[in-house]
Design an enzyme around this catalytic site. Structure first.
Site, PDB file in Angstrom:
ATOM      1  N   ASP A  16       0.858  -1.178   0.000  1.00 35.97           N
ATOM      2  CA  ASP A  16       0.000   0.000   0.000  1.00 35.97           C
ATOM      3  C   ASP A  16       0.900   1.235   0.000  1.00 35.97           C
ATOM      4  O   ASP A  16       2.084   1.167   0.362  1.00 35.97           O
ATOM      5  CB  ASP A  16      -0.894  -0.023   1.240  1.00 35.97           C
ATOM      6  CG  ASP A  16      -1.748   1.218   1.368  1.00 35.97           C
ATOM      7  OD1 ASP A  16      -2.387   1.613   0.377  1.00 35.97           O
ATOM      8  OD2 ASP A  16      -1.763   1.817   2.464  1.00 35.97           O
ATOM      9  N   ASP A  18      -0.100   5.084   0.956  1.00 37.25           N
ATOM     10  CA  ASP A  18      -0.253   6.067   2.027  1.00 37.25           C
ATOM     11  C   ASP A  18      -0.181   5.405   3.399  1.00 37.25           C
ATOM     12  O   ASP A  18      -0.953   4.504   3.704  1.00 37.25           O
ATOM     13  CB  ASP A  18      -1.596   6.795   1.889  1.00 37.25           C
ATOM     14  CG  ASP A  18      -1.743   7.483   0.543  1.00 37.25           C
ATOM     15  OD1 ASP A  18      -0.824   8.208   0.156  1.00 37.25           O
ATOM     16  OD2 ASP A  18      -2.779   7.278  -0.109  1.00 37.25           O
ATOM     17  N   SER A 141      -5.489   5.420  -4.420  1.00 38.63           N
ATOM     18  CA  SER A 141      -5.292   6.801  -4.843  1.00 38.63           C
ATOM     19  C   SER A 141      -5.131   6.916  -6.354  1.00 38.63           C
ATOM     20  O   SER A 141      -4.369   6.179  -6.973  1.00 38.63           O
ATOM     21  CB  SER A 141      -4.055   7.390  -4.162  1.00 38.63           C
ATOM     22  OG  SER A 141      -3.787   8.694  -4.654  1.00 38.63           O
TER      23      SER A 141
END
Length: 247
Positions: A16, A18, A141
């Site tokens: 991942d 963030d 995102s």
């Protein structure tokens, strides 16, 4: 894989973005708060209940695709809005408009503040690549590539499955496992040969349901127990803790 803290069968690592690779989770939380608080103030007046950048962020929006985050948070307050269109202006009170408002605020904060990677994550990803394992970044995102470039990490990943790719390929976002499964597929690996690295509870749910060889929870905010409940096999506060550790 003892020096990487992973089971021996792991051949690819799915990260991942963030909160795992870059220090952008707090920027996302601040942008969500500004967007939601502005909307709630207009709707409910000065006595509105603000968006909590810790509890509400972690429970309703962290790790989810942007429009899903809008829907889930609004549902938690019993609020229904028109869906709207992808190009709704940020000031429009629709699901898509609120999402666009948050994105505009986030991009402005990134432009003014920049993006820093976690040094321990950089060291760990470099160790993974040095060991010959494939690497992918898996993020909800739509700004994933821009963030990686700003953080100086774009060249460290063989595959990128982000919000834009998910839309192009028709993949549901976290907590569904599909984006992680797609990343493993693109790297030529079965789920059991892949390790997932996540800090969000929605990401933990995706890792747990995808049948992956290992799910590593990264606890940046003191939610180790919740990460374990949602499927983490291992919990660390920084990826560097895995270097030189056993399984």
């Amino acid at each position: 894989m003892k020096k990487l803290g992973l089971p021996d069968e792991v051949r690819v690592c799915l990260f991942d973005l963030d909160g795992v690779l870059t220090e952008t989770a707090v920027v996302h939380a601040a942008a969500w708060k500004e967007a939601f608080d502005g909307f709630l103030r207009r709707r409910e007046g000065p006595d509105f209940r603000p968006f909590d950048a810790t509890a509400d962020y972690e429970r309703y929006v962290d790790g989810r695709p942007r429009v899903d985050g809008v829907r889930v948070f609004l549902a938690s307050r019993g609020i229904e809005l028109p869906e709207g269109k992808d190009d709704d202006p940020p000031e429009m009170d629709t699901v898509r408009g609120l999402g666009n408002r948050k994105n505009a605020l986030f991009l402005e904060k990134i432009r003014t503040q920049g993006v820093e990677p976690y040094p321990g994550s950089v060291r760990y990803v470099d160790a993974v690549r040095a060991a010959g394992l494939g690497t992918a970044v898996v993020s909800s995102s739509a700004n994933c590539r821009e963030i990686l470039i700003s953080a100086g990490m774009e060249d460290r990943f063989d595959v990128r499955i982000d919000g834009r790719v998910a839309v192009e390929r028709g993949l549901p976002g976290k907590p569904h496992p599909d984006t992680f499964l797609e990343a493993a597929h693109d790297l030529g690996a079965e789920p059991g040969a892949a390790a997932v690295f996540e800090d969000a509870l929605a990401g933990m749910d995706a890792g747990r349901s995808g049948g992956f060889g290992a799910v590593v929870g990264v606890d940046r905010v003191g939610q180790a127990d919740a990460l374990r409940r949602h499927g983490a096999d291992i919990v660390v506060s920084d990826l560097s803790e895995l270097l030189g550790s056993g399984t």
